[in-house]
Design a protein around this motif. Sequence first.
Motif, mmCIF file in Angstrom:
data_model
loop_
_atom_site.group_PDB
_atom_site.id
_atom_site.type_symbol
_atom_site.label_atom_id
_atom_site.label_comp_id
_atom_site.label_asym_id
_atom_site.label_seq_id
_atom_site.Cartn_x
_atom_site.Cartn_y
_atom_site.Cartn_z
ATOM 1 N N ALA A 421 44.479 43.618 39.810
ATOM 2 C CA ALA A 421 45.824 43.635 39.219
ATOM 3 C C ALA A 421 46.769 42.751 40.029
ATOM 4 O O ALA A 421 46.663 42.676 41.252
ATOM 5 C CB ALA A 421 46.347 45.068 39.174
ATOM 6 N N HIS A 422 47.699 42.077 39.347
ATOM 7 C CA HIS A 422 48.725 41.258 40.005
ATOM 8 C C HIS A 422 50.098 41.594 39.429
ATOM 9 O O HIS A 422 50.281 41.576 38.214
ATOM 10 C CB HIS A 422 48.475 39.768 39.759
ATOM 11 N N PRO A 423 51.091 41.867 40.282
ATOM 12 C CA PRO A 423 52.469 42.024 39.783
ATOM 13 C C PRO A 423 53.095 40.641 39.596
ATOM 14 O O PRO A 423 53.202 39.873 40.548
ATOM 15 C CB PRO A 423 53.172 42.805 40.897
ATOM 16 N N HIS A 479 55.757 34.037 40.104
ATOM 17 C CA HIS A 479 54.606 34.193 41.002
ATOM 18 C C HIS A 479 54.079 35.611 41.042
ATOM 19 O O HIS A 479 54.744 36.551 40.584
ATOM 20 C CB HIS A 479 54.989 33.758 42.421
ATOM 21 N N CYS A 480 52.896 35.732 41.637
ATOM 22 C CA CYS A 480 52.347 37.053 41.929
ATOM 23 C C CYS A 480 53.099 37.615 43.126
ATOM 24 O O CYS A 480 53.336 36.916 44.106
ATOM 25 C CB CYS A 480 50.864 36.942 42.264
ATOM 26 N N HIS A 481 53.486 38.913 43.058
ATOM 27 C CA HIS A 481 54.221 39.503 44.174
ATOM 28 C C HIS A 481 53.331 40.160 45.212
ATOM 29 O O HIS A 481 53.817 40.849 46.122
ATOM 30 C CB HIS A 481 55.325 40.457 43.696
ATOM 31 N N ILE A 482 52.022 39.963 45.113
ATOM 32 C CA ILE A 482 51.168 40.259 46.272
ATOM 33 C C ILE A 482 51.397 39.056 47.184
ATOM 34 O O ILE A 482 51.067 37.923 46.837
ATOM 35 C CB ILE A 482 49.694 40.426 45.868
ATOM 36 N N LEU A 483 52.047 39.297 48.324
ATOM 37 C CA LEU A 483 52.606 38.173 49.078
ATOM 38 C C LEU A 483 51.547 37.216 49.611
ATOM 39 O O LEU A 483 51.793 36.017 49.720
ATOM 40 C CB LEU A 483 53.504 38.696 50.200
ATOM 41 N N GLU A 484 50.357 37.745 49.905
ATOM 42 C CA GLU A 484 49.288 36.867 50.372
ATOM 43 C C GLU A 484 48.795 35.972 49.235
ATOM 44 O O GLU A 484 48.334 34.861 49.470
ATOM 45 C CB GLU A 484 48.128 37.687 50.963
ATOM 46 N N HIS A 485 48.874 36.453 48.002
ATOM 47 C CA HIS A 485 48.485 35.624 46.854
ATOM 48 C C HIS A 485 49.536 34.536 46.611
ATOM 49 O O HIS A 485 49.210 33.385 46.351
ATOM 50 C CB HIS A 485 48.336 36.477 45.588
ATOM 51 N N GLU A 486 50.799 34.948 46.695
ATOM 52 C CA GLU A 486 51.900 33.992 46.545
ATOM 53 C C GLU A 486 51.771 32.877 47.591
ATOM 54 O O GLU A 486 51.832 31.690 47.264
ATOM 55 C CB GLU A 486 53.228 34.751 46.708
ATOM 56 N N GLY A 489 49.167 30.362 46.842
ATOM 57 C CA GLY A 489 49.339 29.418 45.730
ATOM 58 C C GLY A 489 49.450 30.013 44.343
ATOM 59 O O GLY A 489 49.539 29.276 43.364
ATOM 60 N N MET A 490 49.460 31.358 44.221
ATOM 61 C CA MET A 490 49.609 31.954 42.889
ATOM 62 C C MET A 490 51.102 31.981 42.548
ATOM 63 O O MET A 490 51.749 33.036 42.505
ATOM 64 C CB MET A 490 48.994 33.362 42.850
ATOM 65 N N MET A 491 51.648 30.794 42.336
ATOM 66 C CA MET A 491 53.088 30.623 42.132
ATOM 67 C C MET A 491 53.312 29.307 41.384
ATOM 68 O O MET A 491 52.521 28.380 41.522
ATOM 69 C CB MET A 491 53.800 30.607 43.499
HETATM 70 CU CU LIG Z 1 48.119 38.476 42.982
#
Ligand SMILES: [Cu+2]
Length: 498
Positions: A421-423, A479-486, A489-491
């Motif tokens: 899941a991604h916020p 962006h994704c609010h999982i900060l490590e994903h952000e 590059g998930m932004m």
């Molecule tokens: Cu994410």
Amino acid sequence: MHKTRRQFLKAASAAGIRLLTPLGFIGIVSADESASWFKNPLKLPALQTGRIYNDERVIDLSLGYGNSAFLGERTTPTVGINGAYLGPVIRVRQGENVALKVTNQLSEPSTLHWHGLNLPAAMDGGPHQVIDPGKTWTSAFKIHQGASTQWYHSHMYHRTGIQVYYGLAGLFYIDDPRSDALNLPSDYGIDDIPLVLQDRSFNEDGSFRYASSMRDRMMGMMGQLMLVNGTAFAHFKVNKRLTRLRVLNGSNARIYNLEFADQREFQQIATDGGLLQRPVSMRSIVLAPGERAEILVLFSPGDDVMLRHKPLPKRSSPSMGMMGNMMAANDQPFDIMRFETTPDLSGPQKIPTQLIEPRSWSVSEVARTRQFTLNMQMGMGMMRGGGFGINGRSMDMDRIDARVPLGDVEIWEIVNDSPMAHPFHIHNTQFRILDRGGKPPQANELGLKDTVLINAGERVRVITQFEHYADASSPYMFHCHILEHEDAGMMGQFVVVA
Ligand SMILES: [Cu+2]
């Protein structure tokens, strides 16, 4: 690294803290044990209303280093805003002009982003509004939005995860006449309580342990110990029968499914963007990183109850594989904080049956639909630290991914093409959820939102309108609010054009 962590876990174990999982999350499930541990008075962030100067509300904020004592006498080097860890609750009113003056006293560049606010892109505090060490940045804009619980945090590109983890975050309240008239509990620290939920891991010397493993970077950083407003094993003395809790999931990656240990009912009155149409009765609520909820809880004399995390129902699919197993193994119940009533509990106070009519848009007004697919490339792409993107592309500071005409109503369709899941968060706007997996949203998700959890394989459509501010050259983020994903590059970036 492993040795240090093992020693800490051993010390914790000797001190009576139960280790719940082989992955090392520390929590306490038995009520007997909890009562002896959860006795640290809940810290309340200072309330900052600033000063009025030349028809502007001026708020001074300073990013700096500090030391915090979370665990007994051991201290943790932290970062805060006008303090050692986290920042004040900023409080403004609808219609005001605000000037947030942010001075960076750190030895590295940072930013401060006003999450949930409608504002000019150059005032957003995103990755393009870098504040170098020793410099002051002023973010000035008019507050158009109504009463709500927003927040602020570092948005430094590639460094958001670690800067927020060390403490660069705080709450941002907006008041308006309509919410004033509802007579909701609103005495700060008495019956209107902020709860910033964060999970943190520690080394044996007391310092924070941040993203040391592949797993931390892939799943997002999950901590071993819960902090509420920077308080470990928090205890709150309830003063009023009817108490309003403004809950922020300020964690880097952990999704909470909150409930009271006695499974009492509570009323959700607000989502990310403000008050709901009417209170919604709930027994549990899911909050993903970045999301907020305001809830009203009724207490009785003699109450002594834990707020806890209850594991979410498993939604396994064959494609989840190793990652699904990791997530399931990490999802154990744990206590978050304790509420104990004072003997002279006063009240009751009436819960209004109607709140406000949140802003909404009709599908017939829609100018266009945009699609955003969240990607996580598994296997070798992941091993190299890449593979996080949206629509197959990783964040590029020099690329504009979408141009949105000012005033147009749009549908953004977000597809989660990954096994977790991604916020999903959109800057500068509040939206309404149209549907989740083709079904209408739950009653408590019917309000204004700026962050929406997209479960693995799910498709969510939101409807919104970008108003008030256009700037073809300064981008906003989604962006994704999982900060490590952000950070990985998930932004992506969009501009609002006139
Ligand atoms: Cu994410």
